[in-house]
Scaffold this motif. Structure first.
Motif, short mmCIF file in Angstrom:
data_model
loop_
_atom_site.label_atom_id
_atom_site.label_comp_id
_atom_site.label_asym_id
_atom_site.label_seq_id
_atom_site.Cartn_x
_atom_site.Cartn_y
_atom_site.Cartn_z
N THR A 1 -10.68 -2.84 2.90
CA THR A 1 -10.51 -3.51 1.99
C THR A 1 -9.50 -4.12 1.69
N PRO A 2 -8.84 -4.43 3.05
CA PRO A 2 -7.26 -5.53 2.78
C PRO A 2 -6.96 -6.62 1.87
N ARG A 3 -8.31 -6.87 1.76
CA ARG A 3 -8.43 -8.18 0.59
C ARG A 3 -7.99 -7.59 -0.44
N LEU A 4 -9.00 -6.47 -1.16
CA LEU A 4 -8.22 -5.69 -2.59
C LEU A 4 -6.57 -5.07 -1.99
N ALA A 5 -6.57 -4.59 -0.95
CA ALA A 5 -5.53 -4.39 -0.77
C ALA A 5 -3.92 -5.02 -1.41
#
Length: 201
Positions: A63-67
């Motif tokens: 989940t790159p959005r969360l990172a």
């Protein structure tokens, strides 16, 4: 003069009656029973919470959005908690609005205000109050202990694993209206509820 004194006395009496009524309604609200019926629409960084958790915890790689949100120190969390209020007393329970704090295992998840009049009928009356949570979880997720506690709890509700219980604390500061003024409750009504991990996923 006597007429004026009578009018003043009557106004004071009505004011006192109004105050007593509000105090009775607030006291009844304080004595209500509270139950967290459900939690839904739970999103973190605009991703469903259930999609962020895997067996190892928060899946940042998937989940790159969360990172990216963590890098920006801005991790939006939204949810709706459905709080059932039951009034066992013989008095109408009522407030004009309330401030709230939501904590899990003593870690604050969110705070805000429910800006609506709430009234619960006497003698077993019930009302369901949706609490919309909107907060930044960066500081919470930066705390490894808090992150592990939440992850362990959420994982227990998935894939047939053993169900876990956890304490969710909701602190409520009611406000009543009197004479055009809003008067806040001196302190918080604290609701400690044990909930199942399965209620959240």
């Amino acid at each position: 003069m006597n007429k004026l004194a009578y009018i003043c006395f009557s106004m004071l009496l009505l004011s006192a009656c109004g105050l007593n009524k509000q105090v009775d309604q607030l006291k009844a609200f304080e004595d209500c029973k509270y139950e967290l019926k459900s939690a839904d629409s739970m999103y973190i960084a605009n991703i469903r919470v259930a999609d962020v958790i895997n067996k190892n915890g928060f899946d940042l790689s998937g989940t790159p959005r969360l990172a990216l949100a963590l890098l920006r120190k801005d991790v939006p969390f939204t949810a709706k908690l459905n709080l059932l209020i039951k009034n066992p007393s013989s008095e109408l329970a009522g407030i004009n609005q309330f401030e709230y704090k939501v904590l899990f295992k003593n870690h604050e998840l969110a705070n805000g205000i429910v800006d609506r009049t709430i009234s619960v009928s006497p003698n077993g009356g019930e009302t369901l109050v949706p609490i919309k949570v909107n907060s930044n979880l960066y500081s919470l997720l930066s705390d490894k202990e808090a992150q592990n506690a939440i992850t362990d709890f959420l994982l227990a509700g998935r894939e047939g694993k053993e169900e876990k219980k956890g304490i969710v604390t909701i602190k409520i500061k009611p406000t009543i209206g009197l004479g055009g003024k809003m008067i806040k409750y001196p302190g918080y009504i604290t609701i400690d509820k044990e909930i199942s991990s399965k209620i959240l996923l």
